[in-house]
Design an enzyme around this catalytic site. Structure first.
Site, PDB file in Angstrom:
ATOM      1  N   HIS A   1      33.861 -12.679  -1.474  1.00 34.95           N
ATOM      2  CA  HIS A   1      35.219 -12.534  -1.993  1.00 34.95           C
ATOM      3  C   HIS A   1      36.183 -13.275  -1.086  1.00 34.95           C
ATOM      4  O   HIS A   1      36.076 -13.148   0.135  1.00 34.95           O
ATOM      5  CB  HIS A   1      35.609 -11.051  -2.035  1.00 34.95           C
ATOM      6  CG  HIS A   1      37.043 -10.842  -2.418  1.00 34.95           C
ATOM      7  ND1 HIS A   1      37.490 -10.997  -3.719  1.00 34.95           N
ATOM      8  CD2 HIS A   1      38.132 -10.527  -1.669  1.00 34.95           C
ATOM      9  CE1 HIS A   1      38.790 -10.768  -3.761  1.00 34.95           C
ATOM     10  NE2 HIS A   1      39.217 -10.484  -2.531  1.00 34.95           N
TER      11      HIS A   1
ATOM     12  N   GLU B   1      34.397 -36.193 -21.792  1.00 34.63           N
ATOM     13  CA  GLU B   1      34.583 -36.567 -20.380  1.00 34.63           C
ATOM     14  C   GLU B   1      35.479 -37.802 -20.271  1.00 34.63           C
ATOM     15  O   GLU B   1      36.480 -37.791 -19.555  1.00 34.63           O
ATOM     16  CB  GLU B   1      33.237 -36.825 -19.700  1.00 34.63           C
ATOM     17  CG  GLU B   1      32.449 -35.531 -19.442  1.00 34.63           C
ATOM     18  CD  GLU B   1      31.191 -35.746 -18.608  1.00 34.63           C
ATOM     19  OE1 GLU B   1      30.903 -36.885 -18.197  1.00 34.63           O
ATOM     20  OE2 GLU B   1      30.484 -34.740 -18.367  1.00 34.63           O
TER      21      GLU B   1
ATOM     22  N   VAL C   1      33.727 -41.290 -39.853  1.00 30.70           N
ATOM     23  CA  VAL C   1      34.296 -42.625 -39.693  1.00 30.70           C
ATOM     24  C   VAL C   1      33.589 -43.574 -40.656  1.00 30.70           C
ATOM     25  O   VAL C   1      32.366 -43.644 -40.684  1.00 30.70           O
ATOM     26  CB  VAL C   1      34.145 -43.104 -38.233  1.00 30.70           C
ATOM     27  CG1 VAL C   1      34.588 -44.552 -38.085  1.00 30.70           C
ATOM     28  CG2 VAL C   1      34.953 -42.199 -37.304  1.00 30.70           C
TER      29      VAL C   1
ATOM     30  N   CYS D   1      22.262 -43.749 -15.190  1.00 31.70           N
ATOM     31  CA  CYS D   1      22.937 -42.670 -14.460  1.00 31.70           C
ATOM     32  C   CYS D   1      23.783 -43.199 -13.303  1.00 31.70           C
ATOM     33  O   CYS D   1      24.967 -42.905 -13.197  1.00 31.70           O
ATOM     34  CB  CYS D   1      21.890 -41.681 -13.962  1.00 31.70           C
ATOM     35  SG  CYS D   1      22.568 -40.346 -13.011  1.00 31.70           S
TER      36      CYS D   1
HETATM   37  P1  FAD Z   1      17.882 -44.664 -17.431  1.00 31.94           P
HETATM   38  O1  FAD Z   1      18.743 -44.090 -16.395  1.00 31.94           O
HETATM   39  O2  FAD Z   1      18.510 -45.182 -18.668  1.00 31.94           O
HETATM   40  O3  FAD Z   1      17.063 -45.834 -16.729  1.00 31.94           O
HETATM   41  C1  FAD Z   1      16.220 -46.668 -17.432  1.00 31.94           C
HETATM   42  C2  FAD Z   1      16.060 -47.982 -16.670  1.00 31.94           C
HETATM   43  O4  FAD Z   1      15.002 -48.725 -17.238  1.00 31.94           O
HETATM   44  C3  FAD Z   1      17.301 -48.857 -16.736  1.00 31.94           C
HETATM   45  O5  FAD Z   1      17.706 -49.230 -15.449  1.00 31.94           O
HETATM   46  C4  FAD Z   1      16.826 -50.075 -17.532  1.00 31.94           C
HETATM   47  O6  FAD Z   1      17.444 -51.279 -17.125  1.00 31.94           O
HETATM   48  C5  FAD Z   1      15.341 -50.090 -17.217  1.00 31.94           C
HETATM   49  N1  FAD Z   1      14.531 -50.786 -18.216  1.00 31.94           N
HETATM   50  C6  FAD Z   1      14.554 -50.616 -19.568  1.00 31.94           C
HETATM   51  N2  FAD Z   1      13.632 -51.406 -20.154  1.00 31.94           N
HETATM   52  C7  FAD Z   1      13.025 -52.091 -19.148  1.00 31.94           C
HETATM   53  C8  FAD Z   1      11.988 -53.059 -19.127  1.00 31.94           C
HETATM   54  N3  FAD Z   1      11.379 -53.477 -20.236  1.00 31.94           N
HETATM   55  N4  FAD Z   1      11.622 -53.563 -17.926  1.00 31.94           N
HETATM   56  C9  FAD Z   1      12.213 -53.153 -16.782  1.00 31.94           C
HETATM   57  N5  FAD Z   1      13.192 -52.229 -16.753  1.00 31.94           N
HETATM   58  C10 FAD Z   1      13.580 -51.698 -17.926  1.00 31.94           C
HETATM   59  N6  FAD Z   1      23.302 -37.039 -17.269  1.00 31.94           N
HETATM   60  C11 FAD Z   1      23.478 -35.973 -16.456  1.00 31.94           C
HETATM   61  O7  FAD Z   1      22.512 -35.227 -16.213  1.00 31.94           O
HETATM   62  N7  FAD Z   1      24.689 -35.720 -15.870  1.00 31.94           N
HETATM   63  C12 FAD Z   1      25.760 -36.494 -16.105  1.00 31.94           C
HETATM   64  O8  FAD Z   1      26.829 -36.234 -15.568  1.00 31.94           O
HETATM   65  C13 FAD Z   1      25.620 -37.600 -16.973  1.00 31.94           C
HETATM   66  N8  FAD Z   1      26.673 -38.402 -17.225  1.00 31.94           N
HETATM   67  C14 FAD Z   1      26.506 -39.477 -18.046  1.00 31.94           C
HETATM   68  C15 FAD Z   1      27.614 -40.274 -18.325  1.00 31.94           C
HETATM   69  C16 FAD Z   1      27.487 -41.367 -19.153  1.00 31.94           C
HETATM   70  C17 FAD Z   1      28.684 -42.220 -19.438  1.00 31.94           C
HETATM   71  C18 FAD Z   1      26.212 -41.685 -19.717  1.00 31.94           C
HETATM   72  C19 FAD Z   1      26.045 -42.891 -20.586  1.00 31.94           C
HETATM   73  C20 FAD Z   1      25.105 -40.906 -19.448  1.00 31.94           C
HETATM   74  C21 FAD Z   1      25.249 -39.781 -18.617  1.00 31.94           C
HETATM   75  N9  FAD Z   1      24.180 -38.935 -18.344  1.00 31.94           N
HETATM   76  C22 FAD Z   1      24.344 -37.854 -17.532  1.00 31.94           C
HETATM   77  C23 FAD Z   1      22.842 -39.185 -18.912  1.00 31.94           C
HETATM   78  C24 FAD Z   1      21.926 -39.868 -17.870  1.00 31.94           C
HETATM   79  O9  FAD Z   1      22.534 -41.062 -17.446  1.00 31.94           O
HETATM   80  C25 FAD Z   1      20.562 -40.148 -18.475  1.00 31.94           C
HETATM   81  O10 FAD Z   1      20.029 -38.968 -19.010  1.00 31.94           O
HETATM   82  C26 FAD Z   1      19.620 -40.689 -17.410  1.00 31.94           C
HETATM   83  O11 FAD Z   1      20.105 -41.866 -16.839  1.00 31.94           O
HETATM   84  C27 FAD Z   1      18.238 -40.928 -17.999  1.00 31.94           C
HETATM   85  O12 FAD Z   1      17.397 -41.398 -17.002  1.00 31.94           O
HETATM   86  P2  FAD Z   1      16.140 -42.320 -17.316  1.00 31.94           P
HETATM   87  O13 FAD Z   1      15.494 -42.561 -16.007  1.00 31.94           O
HETATM   88  O14 FAD Z   1      15.353 -41.725 -18.403  1.00 31.94           O
HETATM   89  O15 FAD Z   1      16.739 -43.669 -17.915  1.00 31.94           O
HETATM   90  P1  NAI Z   2      26.468 -36.383 -27.883  1.00 32.07           P
HETATM   91  O1  NAI Z   2      25.213 -36.197 -28.624  1.00 32.07           O
HETATM   92  O2  NAI Z   2      26.794 -35.502 -26.747  1.00 32.07           O
HETATM   93  O3  NAI Z   2      27.698 -36.271 -28.891  1.00 32.07           O
HETATM   94  C1  NAI Z   2      27.836 -37.109 -29.992  1.00 32.07           C
HETATM   95  C2  NAI Z   2      28.848 -36.492 -30.940  1.00 32.07           C
HETATM   96  O4  NAI Z   2      29.142 -37.447 -31.928  1.00 32.07           O
HETATM   97  C3  NAI Z   2      28.336 -35.247 -31.652  1.00 32.07           C
HETATM   98  O5  NAI Z   2      29.306 -34.245 -31.583  1.00 32.07           O
HETATM   99  C4  NAI Z   2      28.077 -35.724 -33.065  1.00 32.07           C
HETATM  100  O6  NAI Z   2      28.236 -34.715 -34.021  1.00 32.07           O
HETATM  101  C5  NAI Z   2      29.144 -36.793 -33.204  1.00 32.07           C
HETATM  102  N1  NAI Z   2      28.848 -37.826 -34.191  1.00 32.07           N
HETATM  103  C6  NAI Z   2      27.664 -38.409 -34.468  1.00 32.07           C
HETATM  104  N2  NAI Z   2      27.819 -39.347 -35.413  1.00 32.07           N
HETATM  105  C7  NAI Z   2      29.141 -39.362 -35.755  1.00 32.07           C
HETATM  106  C8  NAI Z   2      29.920 -40.126 -36.660  1.00 32.07           C
HETATM  107  N3  NAI Z   2      29.379 -41.066 -37.397  1.00 32.07           N
HETATM  108  N4  NAI Z   2      31.237 -39.856 -36.725  1.00 32.07           N
HETATM  109  C9  NAI Z   2      31.808 -38.900 -35.963  1.00 32.07           C
HETATM  110  N5  NAI Z   2      31.113 -38.161 -35.081  1.00 32.07           N
HETATM  111  C10 NAI Z   2      29.794 -38.389 -34.967  1.00 32.07           C
HETATM  112  O7  NAI Z   2      26.456 -37.924 -27.453  1.00 32.07           O
HETATM  113  P2  NAI Z   2      27.339 -38.738 -26.408  1.00 32.07           P
HETATM  114  O8  NAI Z   2      28.605 -38.042 -26.104  1.00 32.07           O
HETATM  115  O9  NAI Z   2      27.366 -40.129 -26.932  1.00 32.07           O
HETATM  116  O10 NAI Z   2      26.438 -38.699 -25.122  1.00 32.07           O
HETATM  117  C11 NAI Z   2      25.092 -39.188 -25.156  1.00 32.07           C
HETATM  118  C12 NAI Z   2      24.238 -38.406 -24.222  1.00 32.07           C
HETATM  119  O11 NAI Z   2      24.525 -38.745 -22.875  1.00 32.07           O
HETATM  120  C13 NAI Z   2      24.488 -36.911 -24.308  1.00 32.07           C
HETATM  121  O12 NAI Z   2      23.704 -36.341 -25.312  1.00 32.07           O
HETATM  122  C14 NAI Z   2      24.086 -36.422 -22.973  1.00 32.07           C
HETATM  123  O13 NAI Z   2      22.719 -36.121 -22.999  1.00 32.07           O
HETATM  124  C15 NAI Z   2      24.315 -37.619 -22.060  1.00 32.07           C
HETATM  125  N6  NAI Z   2      25.508 -37.374 -21.238  1.00 32.07           N
HETATM  126  C16 NAI Z   2      25.504 -36.304 -20.396  1.00 32.07           C
HETATM  127  C17 NAI Z   2      26.598 -36.012 -19.638  1.00 32.07           C
HETATM  128  C18 NAI Z   2      26.576 -34.815 -18.775  1.00 32.07           C
HETATM  129  O14 NAI Z   2      25.515 -34.256 -18.554  1.00 32.07           O
HETATM  130  N7  NAI Z   2      27.705 -34.378 -18.235  1.00 32.07           N
HETATM  131  C19 NAI Z   2      27.795 -36.849 -19.668  1.00 32.07           C
HETATM  132  C20 NAI Z   2      27.707 -37.930 -20.614  1.00 32.07           C
HETATM  133  C21 NAI Z   2      26.592 -38.180 -21.340  1.00 32.07           C
END
Ligand code: FAD
Ligand code: NAI
Length: 467
Positions: free
Chosen positions: A445, A187, A237, A41
């Site tokens: 408002h 995004e 794909v 995150c």
């Molecule tokens: P993580 O944040 O993945 O943390 C897990 C940690 O565990 C990592 O730092 C990793 O290095 C560590 N770890 C793993 N294995 C080990 C090990 N064996 N020993 C020690 N450390 C270890 N969610 C939202 O709610 N809002 C958003 O706007 C949003 N935007 C996102 C944008 C992107 C591009 C992505 C990829 C995700 C986004 N998410 C968003 C999703 C969000 O990031 C995740 O849901 C969240 O980080 C999950 O939290 P977590 O604590 O479960 O795991």
């Molecule tokens: P996603 O699950 O949101 O979307 C993946 C999309 O890929 C789906 O529409 C699915 O139908 C499609 N897909 C799957 N396999 C495919 C294939 N072979 N060819 C074409 N399309 C295919 O997953 P995404 O965008 O990778 O994000 C991962 C997770 O990260 C999200 O589920 C969300 O939980 C978290 N996230 C949250 C954000 C937020 O809260 N604003 C921002 C970014 C990520």
């Protein structure tokens, strides 16, 4: 035992659990394999993506909206390296904040990769190879998730990339193919599209944003198309390869089987994420997983081994930061003998495009599937004074309520500031509000929030006031 609680992973699940455990008087240690805390995150997810969304939004407004406001800006230069530097600074400040919080709460932090040696014993391998063994009464696994990268897509971190690499591209790509019209696809697709990249999105399903309300998703697609993004729905794909000029993406129509090729500078693979448990040696602790690799937990987030808990992306449920944090708090409080509760139906989902899309509770698709008798109240932003003033007239608010009791079952907002507006609906639904309650509450408002009142009115009486 060295510690009462050992937490593996410092994302929003793990570090929030650590703080709550410490607040409740426990002796806590946190293990993180990377040098910086905060997990996906803070380092490569929520925070950096929002930083780039904000920067690219400013650029888009300067290019396309300032003139209507009477602001003529000449010669806007796009300095992509600076945009990335600012994003890095935001990340740096945020992860330092977590480090400070660990210190403040007297949480011992170990940097290294954790693996189970037994049900109470974890080995930590530091980056210099040094090994350390720690024993704890209770353990929380919060190791998060990683992007799905099928072998046929030849993910190489350079041209065939995931969100992690996309957040560090230092020039504006001419073309980008995105696989997956989910949250990341839209995004990050928005970021590059606003900066001038020709973005084409290939999606397997017949819609974008599965899981969000269908009507909102359809409207969002139209808006993004107007802004230049191209969608190929119902296409799969077949493979991605690196070519001389960049990448070549082969894909085919799911119905006709006709196949196509797209040349691009980058291919962003955004087809979902998988739970991350590599190297943990879960079998040594007796922890089990389901067929998708998620750690199996009960309602209290206990694994098959009662003193080992798991939270966040590594277990079932939406992969969201706030869901992970709520689970961290829940587990800490359960371990302290309290009786906390999470209503998973009321975890809001937000897509930070512009306009934003936010939803809580049931979508119309879910209500239909469950055979619910419901009423719909809708109000468009274009009828709001505040929206006209800021030229944010796209989108609408939709309130779904029970046809007989009037209880609000779902609220979906496509529009400016939806991410923040949705909290009104979450709060009201936590207290089982009716559509009439929404309609009767005084809303300031002129604000965007008036659209929620108006949609509540429409769900309750069948009519809104200003339409
Ligand atoms: P993580 O944040 O993945 O943390 C897990 C940690 O565990 C990592 O730092 C990793 O290095 C560590 N770890 C793993 N294995 C080990 C090990 N064996 N020993 C020690 N450390 C270890 N969610 C939202 O709610 N809002 C958003 O706007 C949003 N935007 C996102 C944008 C992107 C591009 C992505 C990829 C995700 C986004 N998410 C968003 C999703 C969000 O990031 C995740 O849901 C969240 O980080 C999950 O939290 P977590 O604590 O479960 O795991
Ligand atoms: P996603 O699950 O949101 O979307 C993946 C999309 O890929 C789906 O529409 C699915 O139908 C499609 N897909 C799957 N396999 C495919 C294939 N072979 N060819 C074409 N399309 C295919 O997953 P995404 O965008 O990778 O994000 C991962 C997770 O990260 C999200 O589920 C969300 O939980 C978290 N996230 C949250 C954000 C937020 O809260 N604003 C921002 C970014 C990520």
């Amino acid at each position: 035992m060295d510690f009462q609680i050992l937490i593996i992973g410092s994302g929003p699940g793990g570090y929030v659990a650590a703080i709550r455990c410490a607040q409740l008087g426990m002796k806590v240690a946190l293990v993180e394999k990377y040098a910086s805390l905060g997990g996906t995150c803070l380092n490569v997810g929520c925070i950096p993506s929002k930083a780039l969304l904000d920067s690219s939004e400013h650029y888009d407004q300067a290019m396309h909206q300032f003139a209507s406001h009477g602001l003529r800006v000449k010669g806007i230069d796009l300095d992509m390296p600076q945009m990335i530097r600012r994003k890095d600074e935001v990340v740096d400040a945020t992860v330092k904040g977590v480090k400070f919080l660990m210190k403040k709460n007297k949480i011992e932090v170990f940097h290294g990769t954790a693996s189970f040696k037994g049900p109470h014993e974890v080995e930590i391998k530091k980056s210099d190879g040094q090994l350390l063994t720690v024993q704890a009464e209770k353990i929380i696994i919060a190791t998060g998730s990683k992007p799905l990268t099928p072998a046929a897509f030849h993910y190489d971190k350079e041209r065939i990339i995931t969100s992690t690499e996309a957040l560090n591209i230092r020039e504006v790509p001419g073309r980008m193919v995105i696989i997956g019209a989910g949250v990341i696809g839209l995004e990050l697709g928005s970021v590059f599209s606003r900066l001038g990249t020709k973005v084409e999105v290939i999606e397997f399903l017949d819609r974008i944003l599965p899981g969000m309300d269908g009507e909102c998703a359809r409207e969002m697609k139209k808006i993004l198309e107007k802004k230049g993004m191209v969608f190929h729905l119902n296409h799969s794909v077949d493979g991605v390869i690196k070519s001389k000029k960049g990448v070549e993406v082969s894909y085919s129509d799911k119905n006709t089987k006709e196949s196509f090729k797209l040349q691009s500078d980058y291919c962003l693979v955004a087809i979902g994420r998988r739970p991350f448990t590599e190297g943990l040696d879960l079998a040594k602790a007796g922890v089990s997983q389901d067929e998708k690799g998620r750690i199996l937990v009960n309602e209290q987030l206990q694994t098959a081994v009662p003193h080992i808990y798991a939270i966040g992306d590594v277990v079932r449920g939406p992969m969201l930061a706030h869901k992970a944090s709520e689970e961290g708090i829940l587990v800490a409080e359960i371990m302290a003998g309290q009786k906390p509760h999470i209503d998973y139906n009321l975890i809001p989902g937000v897509v930070y495009t512009w306009p934003e899309l936010a939803g809580v509770g049931k979508t119309e698709e879910q209500l239909k599937e469950e055979g619910n008798n419901y009423k719909t109240g809708k109000f468009p932003f274009k009828a709001l004074g505040r929206a006209k003033a800021s030229m944010d007239t796209e989108g609408f608010v939709k309130v779904l309520s029970d046809a007989s009791t009037d209880e609000v079952l779902g609220v979906h907002i496509l529009g400016a500031r939806a991410a923040d507006l949705i909290m009104e609906a979450v709060s009201l639904m936590e207290f089982k509000a009716s559509a009439e309650d929404i309609a009767r509450i005084s809303h300031p408002h002129p604000t965007f929030s008036e659209a929620i009142k108006e949609a509540g009115f429409a769900a309750w009486t069948g009519k809104s006031l200003h339409l």
